[in-house]
Design an enzyme around this catalytic site. Structure first.
Site, PDB file in Angstrom:
ATOM      1  N   ALA A   1       0.842  -1.204   0.000  1.00 24.22           N
ATOM      2  CA  ALA A   1       0.000   0.000   0.000  1.00 24.22           C
ATOM      3  C   ALA A   1       0.871   1.246   0.000  1.00 24.22           C
ATOM      4  O   ALA A   1       1.958   1.270   0.587  1.00 24.22           O
ATOM      5  CB  ALA A   1      -0.927   0.007   1.219  1.00 24.22           C
TER       6      ALA A   1
ATOM      7  N   GLU B   1      -2.437 -12.525  -4.510  1.00 24.18           N
ATOM      8  CA  GLU B   1      -3.862 -12.510  -4.842  1.00 24.18           C
ATOM      9  C   GLU B   1      -4.350 -11.071  -4.825  1.00 24.18           C
ATOM     10  O   GLU B   1      -3.911 -10.287  -3.988  1.00 24.18           O
ATOM     11  CB  GLU B   1      -4.682 -13.281  -3.802  1.00 24.18           C
ATOM     12  CG  GLU B   1      -4.673 -14.762  -3.986  1.00 24.18           C
ATOM     13  CD  GLU B   1      -4.026 -15.464  -2.816  1.00 24.18           C
ATOM     14  OE1 GLU B   1      -3.945 -14.845  -1.745  1.00 24.18           O
ATOM     15  OE2 GLU B   1      -3.589 -16.611  -2.985  1.00 24.18           O
TER      16      GLU B   1
ATOM     17  N   ASN C   1      -9.811  -4.387  -8.246  1.00 25.56           N
ATOM     18  CA  ASN C   1      -8.752  -3.455  -7.832  1.00 25.56           C
ATOM     19  C   ASN C   1      -7.891  -3.036  -9.031  1.00 25.56           C
ATOM     20  O   ASN C   1      -6.780  -3.520  -9.245  1.00 25.56           O
ATOM     21  CB  ASN C   1      -7.893  -4.097  -6.729  1.00 25.56           C
ATOM     22  CG  ASN C   1      -6.993  -3.085  -6.035  1.00 25.56           C
ATOM     23  OD1 ASN C   1      -6.750  -1.992  -6.560  1.00 25.56           O
ATOM     24  ND2 ASN C   1      -6.506  -3.426  -4.862  1.00 25.56           N
TER      25      ASN C   1
ATOM     26  N   TYR D   1       0.605  -4.631 -11.080  1.00 22.29           N
ATOM     27  CA  TYR D   1       1.181  -5.979 -11.236  1.00 22.29           C
ATOM     28  C   TYR D   1       1.389  -6.318 -12.716  1.00 22.29           C
ATOM     29  O   TYR D   1       2.421  -6.868 -13.083  1.00 22.29           O
ATOM     30  CB  TYR D   1       0.282  -7.026 -10.568  1.00 22.29           C
ATOM     31  CG  TYR D   1      -0.004  -6.740  -9.111  1.00 22.29           C
ATOM     32  CD1 TYR D   1       0.978  -6.199  -8.284  1.00 22.29           C
ATOM     33  CD2 TYR D   1      -1.249  -6.992  -8.550  1.00 22.29           C
ATOM     34  CE1 TYR D   1       0.722  -5.911  -6.947  1.00 22.29           C
ATOM     35  CE2 TYR D   1      -1.511  -6.728  -7.215  1.00 22.29           C
ATOM     36  CZ  TYR D   1      -0.534  -6.183  -6.425  1.00 22.29           C
ATOM     37  OH  TYR D   1      -0.783  -5.904  -5.112  1.00 22.29           O
TER      38      TYR D   1
HETATM   39  C1  LIG Z   1      -2.079  -0.294  -5.703  1.00 24.37           C
HETATM   40  C2  LIG Z   1      -1.165   0.774  -5.067  1.00 24.37           C
HETATM   41  C3  LIG Z   1      -0.271   0.086  -4.032  1.00 24.37           C
HETATM   42  C4  LIG Z   1      -0.283   1.381  -6.165  1.00 24.37           C
HETATM   43  O1  LIG Z   1       0.670   2.204  -5.539  1.00 24.37           O
HETATM   44  P1  LIG Z   1       1.328   3.480  -6.250  1.00 24.37           P
HETATM   45  O2  LIG Z   1       2.501   3.866  -5.431  1.00 24.37           O
HETATM   46  O3  LIG Z   1       0.316   4.518  -6.524  1.00 24.37           O
HETATM   47  O4  LIG Z   1       1.779   2.821  -7.643  1.00 24.37           O
HETATM   48  P2  LIG Z   1       2.893   3.362  -8.660  1.00 24.37           P
HETATM   49  O5  LIG Z   1       2.940   4.852  -8.659  1.00 24.37           O
HETATM   50  O6  LIG Z   1       4.158   2.634  -8.410  1.00 24.37           O
HETATM   51  O7  LIG Z   1       2.244   2.889 -10.036  1.00 24.37           O
HETATM   52  C5  LIG Z   1       2.848   1.877 -10.832  1.00 24.37           C
HETATM   53  C6  LIG Z   1       1.884   1.507 -11.933  1.00 24.37           C
HETATM   54  O8  LIG Z   1       0.707   0.893 -11.405  1.00 24.37           O
HETATM   55  C7  LIG Z   1      -0.429   1.253 -12.207  1.00 24.37           C
HETATM   56  N1  LIG Z   1      -1.360   2.072 -11.415  1.00 24.37           N
HETATM   57  C8  LIG Z   1      -1.147   2.649 -10.222  1.00 24.37           C
HETATM   58  N2  LIG Z   1      -2.249   3.315  -9.808  1.00 24.37           N
HETATM   59  C9  LIG Z   1      -3.162   3.150 -10.783  1.00 24.37           C
HETATM   60  C10 LIG Z   1      -4.496   3.596 -10.938  1.00 24.37           C
HETATM   61  N3  LIG Z   1      -5.109   4.355 -10.001  1.00 24.37           N
HETATM   62  N4  LIG Z   1      -5.161   3.217 -12.031  1.00 24.37           N
HETATM   63  C11 LIG Z   1      -4.586   2.450 -13.004  1.00 24.37           C
HETATM   64  N5  LIG Z   1      -3.304   2.006 -12.908  1.00 24.37           N
HETATM   65  C12 LIG Z   1      -2.612   2.355 -11.806  1.00 24.37           C
HETATM   66  C13 LIG Z   1       0.116   2.067 -13.363  1.00 24.37           C
HETATM   67  O9  LIG Z   1       0.474   1.163 -14.386  1.00 24.37           O
HETATM   68  C14 LIG Z   1       1.358   2.679 -12.730  1.00 24.37           C
HETATM   69  O10 LIG Z   1       2.319   3.062 -13.663  1.00 24.37           O
HETATM   70  P3  LIG Z   1       2.267   4.590 -14.255  1.00 24.37           P
HETATM   71  O11 LIG Z   1       2.065   5.521 -13.105  1.00 24.37           O
HETATM   72  O12 LIG Z   1       3.611   4.720 -14.896  1.00 24.37           O
HETATM   73  O13 LIG Z   1       1.108   4.592 -15.208  1.00 24.37           O
HETATM   74  C15 LIG Z   1      -1.980   1.931  -4.439  1.00 24.37           C
HETATM   75  O14 LIG Z   1      -2.962   2.378  -5.355  1.00 24.37           O
HETATM   76  C16 LIG Z   1      -2.647   1.573  -3.130  1.00 24.37           C
HETATM   77  O15 LIG Z   1      -2.044   1.693  -2.052  1.00 24.37           O
HETATM   78  N6  LIG Z   1      -3.921   1.113  -3.184  1.00 24.37           N
HETATM   79  C17 LIG Z   1      -4.654   0.735  -1.986  1.00 24.37           C
HETATM   80  C18 LIG Z   1      -4.106  -0.545  -1.401  1.00 24.37           C
HETATM   81  C19 LIG Z   1      -4.182  -1.707  -2.391  1.00 24.37           C
HETATM   82  O16 LIG Z   1      -5.188  -1.914  -3.067  1.00 24.37           O
HETATM   83  N7  LIG Z   1      -3.092  -2.501  -2.447  1.00 24.37           N
HETATM   84  C20 LIG Z   1      -2.997  -3.662  -3.315  1.00 24.37           C
HETATM   85  C21 LIG Z   1      -3.510  -4.859  -2.601  1.00 24.37           C
HETATM   86  S1  LIG Z   1      -3.533  -6.303  -3.625  1.00 24.37           S
END
Ligand SMILES: CC(C)(COP(=O)(O)OP(=O)(O)OC[C@H]1O[C@@H](n2cnc3c(N)ncnc32)[C@H](O)[C@@H]1OP(=O)(O)O)[C@@H](O)C(=O)NCCC(=O)NCCS
Length: 156
Positions: free
Chosen positions: A79, A112, A117, A124
């Site tokens: 996260a 998983e 999401n 991923y």
């Molecule tokens: C999923 C999560 C961890 C991503 O973290 P983040 O630091 O924002 O991700 P990054 O900036 O490293 O993004 C990497 C890539 O992921 C994808 N991505 C990230 N957020 C996205 C969004 N809101 N919609 C679509 N793609 C997304 C994109 O491909 C992105 O690459 P880009 O920015 O060059 O387009 C974050 O949204 C989060 O904390 N979500 C809530 C918790 C959660 O759902 N965790 C996963 C549990 S399985």
């Protein structure tokens, strides 16, 4: 938040309030403090936090929890704090987990993820994870499927 590079370190008990804050902002059913505490204490579990590599007080921006079991890395949780999203923190944490796995001669990363999401699925897929299965209604409260994904770790 600036665009400073990130540094990583093991999460400690004293970080739990911040970890719980990020957890609560990221999930419908956040892990309890007890669950997070036990991950910190398990020998097979790694809880890594990311912070800006910049002067001044440290503030964790995200974390990842993974298990190193035999030749697999299993990612349980990742996260990023809402204010730090879309800046590469999640991707960098996933890459840290893969790097730990490679050091331990792991050959696979598994996880998983909820079917709905989209941010996590995007993260991923962008890293090369493939869908290898579905656990129907795995998230019982909402009756939502879990997508099972894996990434082969090539030795580097
Ligand atoms: C999923 C999560 C961890 C991503 O973290 P983040 O630091 O924002 O991700 P990054 O900036 O490293 O993004 C990497 C890539 O992921 C994808 N991505 C990230 N957020 C996205 C969004 N809101 N919609 C679509 N793609 C997304 C994109 O491909 C992105 O690459 P880009 O920015 O060059 O387009 C974050 O949204 C989060 O904390 N979500 C809530 C918790 C959660 O759902 N965790 C996963 C549990 S399985």
């Amino acid at each position: 938040m600036s665009d400073a590079p990130l540094r990583y370190r093991r999460v400690l008990e004293q970080d739990l309030p911040r970890i719980m804050e990020i957890e609560a902002a990221g999930f419908l059913h956040p892990w309890s403090e007890q669950m997070l505490r036990s991950e910190i204490s398990h020998a097979w579990s790694v809880v890594l936090g990311a912070a800006e590599d910049a002067p001044g007080p440290e503030r964790l921006l995200g974390y990842i929890i993974f298990w190193l079991v035999h030749d697999e890395v299993h990612v349980l949780n990742v996260a990023t704090a809402p204010e730090a999203r879309r800046r590469g923190v999640g991707r960098a944490l996933m890459e840290q987990a893969s790097a730990h796995g490679r050091q331990r001669a792991c050959r696979l990363v598994t996880l998983e993820v909820r079917r709905s999401n989209a941010p996590a699925l995007g993260l991923y897929r962008g890293l090369g994870f493939r869908q290898v299965g579905v656990r129907p209604k795995y998230y019982a409260e909402e009756g939502e499927d879990a997508i099972i994904m894996t990434l082969d770790l090539d030795p580097r």
